[in-house]
Each structure stands twice: as structure tokens, then as C-alpha cells.
Design an enzyme around this catalytic site. Structure first.
Site, PDB file in Angstrom:
ATOM      1  N   GLU A   9       0.840  -1.186   0.000  1.00 36.03           N
ATOM      2  CA  GLU A   9       0.000   0.000   0.000  1.00 36.03           C
ATOM      3  C   GLU A   9       0.883   1.247   0.000  1.00 36.03           C
ATOM      4  O   GLU A   9       1.910   1.292   0.672  1.00 36.03           O
ATOM      5  CB  GLU A   9      -0.892   0.021   1.247  1.00 36.03           C
ATOM      6  CG  GLU A   9      -1.718  -1.242   1.373  1.00 36.03           C
ATOM      7  CD  GLU A   9      -2.949  -1.083   2.240  1.00 36.03           C
ATOM      8  OE1 GLU A   9      -3.173   0.017   2.775  1.00 36.03           O
ATOM      9  OE2 GLU A   9      -3.683  -2.078   2.370  1.00 36.03           O
ATOM     10  N   CYS A  20       3.672   8.588   0.563  1.00 36.85           N
ATOM     11  CA  CYS A  20       4.069   7.824   1.745  1.00 36.85           C
ATOM     12  C   CYS A  20       4.393   6.399   1.286  1.00 36.85           C
ATOM     13  O   CYS A  20       3.511   5.658   0.849  1.00 36.85           O
ATOM     14  CB  CYS A  20       2.922   7.851   2.758  1.00 36.85           C
ATOM     15  SG  CYS A  20       3.263   6.908   4.243  1.00 36.85           S
ATOM     16  N   CYS A  32       5.526  -6.010   8.485  1.00 34.25           N
ATOM     17  CA  CYS A  32       6.566  -5.502   9.381  1.00 34.25           C
ATOM     18  C   CYS A  32       6.790  -6.510  10.493  1.00 34.25           C
ATOM     19  O   CYS A  32       5.842  -7.101  11.011  1.00 34.25           O
ATOM     20  CB  CYS A  32       6.163  -4.159   9.975  1.00 34.25           C
ATOM     21  SG  CYS A  32       7.444  -3.434  11.026  1.00 34.25           S
ATOM     22  N   CYS A  74       4.368  -3.570  16.596  1.00 31.84           N
ATOM     23  CA  CYS A  74       3.871  -2.550  17.530  1.00 31.84           C
ATOM     24  C   CYS A  74       2.382  -2.787  17.740  1.00 31.84           C
ATOM     25  O   CYS A  74       1.649  -3.035  16.783  1.00 31.84           O
ATOM     26  CB  CYS A  74       4.119  -1.147  16.973  1.00 31.84           C
ATOM     27  SG  CYS A  74       5.849  -0.806  16.681  1.00 31.84           S
ATOM     28  N   CYS A  88      -0.423  -0.836  15.717  1.00 31.76           N
ATOM     29  CA  CYS A  88      -0.247  -0.663  14.267  1.00 31.76           C
ATOM     30  C   CYS A  88      -0.754  -1.881  13.502  1.00 31.76           C
ATOM     31  O   CYS A  88      -0.357  -3.013  13.798  1.00 31.76           O
ATOM     32  CB  CYS A  88       1.232  -0.415  13.975  1.00 31.76           C
ATOM     33  SG  CYS A  88       1.627  -0.381  12.222  1.00 31.76           S
ATOM     34  N   GLY A 101       6.248  -1.182   7.059  1.00 32.18           N
ATOM     35  CA  GLY A 101       7.603  -1.686   7.243  1.00 32.18           C
ATOM     36  C   GLY A 101       8.549  -0.765   7.976  1.00 32.18           C
ATOM     37  O   GLY A 101       8.268   0.412   8.199  1.00 32.18           O
ATOM     38  N   GLU A 102       9.688  -1.337   8.368  1.00 31.24           N
ATOM     39  CA  GLU A 102      10.749  -0.594   9.052  1.00 31.24           C
ATOM     40  C   GLU A 102      11.870  -0.355   8.027  1.00 31.24           C
ATOM     41  O   GLU A 102      12.622  -1.274   7.688  1.00 31.24           O
ATOM     42  CB  GLU A 102      11.255  -1.418  10.250  1.00 31.24           C
ATOM     43  CG  GLU A 102      12.532  -0.911  10.893  1.00 31.24           C
ATOM     44  CD  GLU A 102      12.517   0.573  11.266  1.00 31.24           C
ATOM     45  OE1 GLU A 102      11.621   1.010  11.991  1.00 31.24           O
ATOM     46  OE2 GLU A 102      13.425   1.288  10.804  1.00 31.24           O
ATOM     47  N   SER A 129      11.071   7.498   8.585  1.00 29.66           N
ATOM     48  CA  SER A 129      10.653   7.271   9.970  1.00 29.66           C
ATOM     49  C   SER A 129      11.102   5.880  10.400  1.00 29.66           C
ATOM     50  O   SER A 129      10.887   4.895   9.695  1.00 29.66           O
ATOM     51  CB  SER A 129       9.128   7.373  10.056  1.00 29.66           C
ATOM     52  OG  SER A 129       8.688   6.988  11.344  1.00 29.66           O
ATOM     53  N   ASN A 182      -5.029   6.374  15.437  1.00 29.86           N
ATOM     54  CA  ASN A 182      -6.037   6.082  14.413  1.00 29.86           C
ATOM     55  C   ASN A 182      -6.575   4.697  14.670  1.00 29.86           C
ATOM     56  O   ASN A 182      -5.830   3.730  14.598  1.00 29.86           O
ATOM     57  CB  ASN A 182      -5.403   6.092  13.012  1.00 29.86           C
ATOM     58  CG  ASN A 182      -4.974   7.475  12.604  1.00 29.86           C
ATOM     59  OD1 ASN A 182      -5.735   8.416  12.727  1.00 29.86           O
ATOM     60  ND2 ASN A 182      -3.738   7.599  12.139  1.00 29.86           N
ATOM     61  N   CYS A 190      -1.945   6.805   9.266  1.00 33.82           N
ATOM     62  CA  CYS A 190      -0.819   6.125   9.908  1.00 33.82           C
ATOM     63  C   CYS A 190      -1.289   4.876  10.624  1.00 33.82           C
ATOM     64  O   CYS A 190      -2.261   4.913  11.372  1.00 33.82           O
ATOM     65  CB  CYS A 190      -0.184   7.022  10.964  1.00 33.82           C
ATOM     66  SG  CYS A 190       0.383   8.569  10.333  1.00 33.82           S
TER      67      CYS A 190
HETATM   68  N1  SAH Z   1       8.003   1.622  10.812  1.00 37.40           N
HETATM   69  C1  SAH Z   1       8.296   2.993  10.857  1.00 37.40           C
HETATM   70  C2  SAH Z   1       7.559   3.802   9.825  1.00 37.40           C
HETATM   71  C3  SAH Z   1       6.101   3.503   9.581  1.00 37.40           C
HETATM   72  S1  SAH Z   1       4.957   3.905  10.774  1.00 37.40           S
HETATM   73  C4  SAH Z   1       8.004   3.547  12.235  1.00 37.40           C
HETATM   74  O1  SAH Z   1       7.397   2.855  13.034  1.00 37.40           O
HETATM   75  O2  SAH Z   1       8.439   4.659  12.500  1.00 37.40           O
HETATM   76  C5  SAH Z   1       4.790   5.665  10.717  1.00 37.40           C
HETATM   77  C6  SAH Z   1       4.241   6.286  12.025  1.00 37.40           C
HETATM   78  O3  SAH Z   1       2.884   5.872  12.257  1.00 37.40           O
HETATM   79  C7  SAH Z   1       5.030   5.850  13.257  1.00 37.40           C
HETATM   80  O4  SAH Z   1       5.419   6.974  14.000  1.00 37.40           O
HETATM   81  C8  SAH Z   1       4.026   5.011  14.046  1.00 37.40           C
HETATM   82  O5  SAH Z   1       4.299   5.109  15.419  1.00 37.40           O
HETATM   83  C9  SAH Z   1       2.702   5.629  13.627  1.00 37.40           C
HETATM   84  N2  SAH Z   1       1.534   4.761  13.816  1.00 37.40           N
HETATM   85  C10 SAH Z   1       1.466   3.424  13.656  1.00 37.40           C
HETATM   86  N3  SAH Z   1       0.216   2.974  13.909  1.00 37.40           N
HETATM   87  C11 SAH Z   1      -0.532   4.055  14.231  1.00 37.40           C
HETATM   88  C12 SAH Z   1      -1.905   4.252  14.558  1.00 37.40           C
HETATM   89  N4  SAH Z   1      -2.765   3.231  14.613  1.00 37.40           N
HETATM   90  N5  SAH Z   1      -2.329   5.516  14.810  1.00 37.40           N
HETATM   91  C13 SAH Z   1      -1.474   6.555  14.729  1.00 37.40           C
HETATM   92  N6  SAH Z   1      -0.180   6.440  14.393  1.00 37.40           N
HETATM   93  C14 SAH Z   1       0.297   5.206  14.157  1.00 37.40           C
HETATM   94 FE1  SF4 Z   2       5.791  -0.578  14.381  1.00 37.42          FE
HETATM   95 FE2  SF4 Z   2       6.304   1.007  12.256  1.00 37.42          FE
HETATM   96 FE3  SF4 Z   2       6.317  -1.684  12.013  1.00 37.42          FE
HETATM   97 FE4  SF4 Z   2       4.006  -0.422  12.411  1.00 37.42          FE
HETATM   98  S1  SF4 Z   2       5.326  -0.229  10.636  1.00 37.42           S
HETATM   99  S2  SF4 Z   2       4.720  -2.313  13.437  1.00 37.42           S
HETATM  100  S3  SF4 Z   2       4.649   1.281  13.759  1.00 37.42           S
HETATM  101  S4  SF4 Z   2       7.716  -0.446  13.267  1.00 37.42           S
END
Ligand code: SAH
Ligand code: SF4
Length: 333
Positions: free
Chosen positions: A81, A95, A102, A106, A109, A152-153, A184, A283, A324
Site C-alpha cells: 500500500e 508515503c 513488518c 507494535c 499498528c 515496514g521498518e 521514519s 487512528n 498512519c
Molecule cells: N516503521 C516505521 C515507519 C512507519 S509507521 C516507524 O514505526 O516509525 C509511521 C508512524 O505511524 C510511526 O510513528 C508510528 O508510530 C505511527 N503509527 C502506527 N500505527 C498508528 C496508529 N494506529 N495511529 C497513529 N499512528 C500510528
Molecule cells: Fe511498528 Fe512502524 Fe512496524 Fe508499524 S510499521 S509495526 S509502527 S515499526
């Protein structure tokens, strides 16, 4: 679009061919070799046989009219996506995803929920840019900013991420300034130090998301390995090396990390750093909830009182699940 193969195919051609092809693909965004009528027919036919310029993507437009999500099907059938954010001031930010899924899991997420499928190649990262560049060309617009904030990271796919940044930046290719590119990370400290040493001007964002290790471990399993003290010291290293302001991302989760004492603790930790906090109200509405506006404002007031600069992330695309943390691996179109 297999760029490595393309370079191989034209390696015995005169040097200007590559410039013609780059102009056609990355400036004019042609999606058909027949449009490259300044190439010899024989070469054009060879390229048409060997390099597929089509992109298998499907578009979903948000009712906020500012955001568009694309599902792009890769050669092995996996789907990623990508989101395009069209700002009123004329900026068009894409984006990008760097992996399918990933591994970091987290808790807040959706991408984390599905687990890790595989890394994207640098060409697959760029495919996303090409897809939306072609789309925008039809309305006489172009991509102005790139953020690696999709699935992804990026720092777990470091080489492909970096190659794609160099390709984006290359003036013969997408020619997007490094200062218009942001990455990020969830806080992979050794890679924060590595990117600091690359001597680049891209923007770094770090998902801190908690004021202490205890809360961070509850919501981000990666925090078991990377402690906040070490994370902050890698950010300091980055700032010392680059003199660039770092974005500290902080997802606000109701009754988890949104209390006044959390804002105080966060402020203490980052005081004096060349950084600003980007608040992202959660979100979704499941095991976590978004804090009330009152709570968010209280949090902001404490940051202000502590003279910590902050912004709140502008929100797009809730209805098409493009915000996000809502990007998931879809099994089919
Ligand atoms: N994996 C990387 C980049 C993708 S996520 C990272 O984690 O930084 C981009 C941002 O979205 C991150 O700051 C993450 O903490 C935030 N994020 C993830 N899930 C979210 C959610 N459900 N609501 C709001 N922000 C979220
Ligand atoms: Fe965590 Fe970023 Fe991976 Fe989502 S995409 S699981 S926020 S590291």
C-alpha cells in the site's frame, strides 16, 4: 520495472541513450516503450520485450479528496500500500512502504499485526513513486515530497532504502531534493548512527511513542532491545553529525501515554535536543482509543510550558484506511 536489467541491456549503447531513457521514464513518465520515439526501433523493441513498464495498481480515493491510496501488486502476487497526500498548498507527498508487512509488531499498528512477509527491492520502492508520478502527470502535478512512513521498518531494509533515496535524489532521475525526503524509524539505533555518517540532508523521524522504557515496552516490542537512553543518544549523534532537526513521533493512546506526567517526562528527556514532537492521535478504535481533545490539548500545553516545539499530524484518509498505522497487507484486489 527492472532497472538493473535495463542498465545491463543498454550497457553497450552510446552514453546519451541512458539520459534519453531516464528523461522518458522519470521526467515524462512514459509507460509505453512506443512513446520513446527518439530511440532506434531495434532497441525500443528489445526493451519492450525485456522490460515491462506497466504497474499493476488500484486506486482508492478518500472523500476528504486530499488523499489517495494505491494497492500495488508485485510480481510474486504480494500487495503493498502506498498513499498520496495532496496538500492545499500544492505539495504532493507520497508515503512509501519499504517492506511487505513488518516484523516489529507494535501493538497499535495494523501493519505490525500482519507480521513480516519480505523486504522490497529498491525498484519496488521506486515503483510506488512511478505509479503516483504517472497519476499526477495527468493533472499536471508532480510529487514534491517523499516520506518512508508506510508499511515496514525502512532501517531493516537499509541498503534498498538508501539506494532508492539516491535514485530519487539523482538529478537525471526523479530529482527530488534530499530535504524533501523523510524517513521514519521505530528506533533502530545502530542504523540511526549509520545514516548520520552518510552525510545526507534527508529528514529523520523517530517513533519514540512513550516517555519511558516501561510504557514503550508495552506498546513496542522493539523497545526490549533498544532502550530510550541509547535511542536518545543515537539521536544526539545524528544531530551532532548532520545539524538537522529531528522529528520525534508520539502516537497518543488514551490512558496509556497521554497523561500530564507523561508529557512532563517526555519533555525532560528531549529538552535541549534539536527536535520537535509530532503528535499523532491514535487512528483506530480497538484495544486502544484516541485521547479526548481536552487531553490532547493538556499534553500540548505541557510541551509548550517546557518550550518543546511540537506539531500535530494533519490527518487524511480515515475512510480509505490510509492513515498512519492502518496500512495492511491485502491478499487480493
Ligand atoms: N516503521 C516505521 C515507519 C512507519 S509507521 C516507524 O514505526 O516509525 C509511521 C508512524 O505511524 C510511526 O510513528 C508510528 O508510530 C505511527 N503509527 C502506527 N500505527 C498508528 C496508529 N494506529 N495511529 C497513529 N499512528 C500510528
Ligand atoms: Fe511498528 Fe512502524 Fe512496524 Fe508499524 S510499521 S509495526 S509502527 S515499526
Amino acid at each position: 520495472m527492472n532497472w538493473t536489467k535495463l542498465e545491463e541491456l543498454i550497457k553497450n549503447e552510446p552514453g546519451f541513450r541512458i539520459r534519453q531513457i531516464e528523461r522518458a521514464l522519470f521526467k515524462n513518465f512514459y509507460d509505453n516503450w512506443n512513446d520513446l520515439n527518439d530511440l532506434p526501433v531495434k532497441l525500443r523493441n528489445l526493451l519492450a520485450d525485456e522490460i515491462d513498464l506497466s504497474i499493476n495498481g488500484q486506486i482508492f480515493k478518500s472523500s476528504d479528496s486530499g488523499s489517495i491510496k494505491a494497492l500495488i501488486k508485485l510480481d510474486d502476487g504480494l500487495i503493498i500500500e502506498t498513499v498520496l497526500l495532496m496538500h492545499k498548498d500544492g505539495r504532493n507527498t507520497i508515503c512509501l512502504s519499504s517492506q511487505v508487512g513488518c516484523a516489529l509488531g507494535c501493538k497499535f499498528c495494523k501493519t505490525g499485526e500482519i507480521g513480516f512477509k519480505r523486504n522490497l527491492t529498491f525498484e519496488e520502492i521506486l515503483l510506488q513513486v512511478l505509479f503516483f508520478s504517472r497519476y499526477l502527470k495527468k493533472i499536471n502535478a508532480r510529487i514534491t515530497n517523499v516520506v518512508f512512513m508506510g508499511m515496514g521498518e525502512p532501517f531493516f531494509n537499509y541498503d534498498n532504502f538508501l539506494n532508492s533515496v539516491k535514485f530519487l535524489n539523482d538529478e537525471n532521475k526523479f530529482s527530488i531534493g534530499q530535504r524533501k525526503i523523510s524517513v521514519s524509524t521505530s528506533g533502530i539505533t545502530e542504523k540511526i548512527r549509520t545514516i548520520a555518517d552518510e552525510n545526507m540532508q534527508i529528514n529523520l523521524a523517530v517513533s519514540i511513542n512513550a516517555p519511558n522504557d516501561e510504557i514503550r515496552r508495552k506498546i513496542m516490542p522493539v523497545a526490549d532491545k533498544y532502550k530510550l537512553n541509547e535511542l536518545i543518544s543515537s539521536i544526539k549523534y545524528y544531530i551532532d553529525k548532520t545539524n538537522r532537526k529531528v522529528m520525534i513521533e508520539y502516537v497518543l493512546l488514551r490512558a496509556v501515554n497521554d497523561f500530564p506526567e507523561h508529557a512532563e517526562e517526555l519533555s525532560k528527556r528531549i529538552k535541549g535536543l534539536l527536535c520537535f514532537v509530532n503528535l499523532i492521535p491514535f487512528n483506530g478504535n480497538d484495544i486502544y482509543k484516541r485521547p479526548s481533545i481536552k487531553k490532547i490539548n493538556e499534553f500540548k500545553k505541557i510541551l509548550s510550558d517546557n518550550k518543546i516545539p511540537f506539531t500535530q499530524r494533519y490527518e487524511f484518509g480515515h475512510d480509505i484506511k490510509a492513515s498512519c498505522g492502518q496500512l495492511i497487507f491485502s491478499k487480493s484486489f
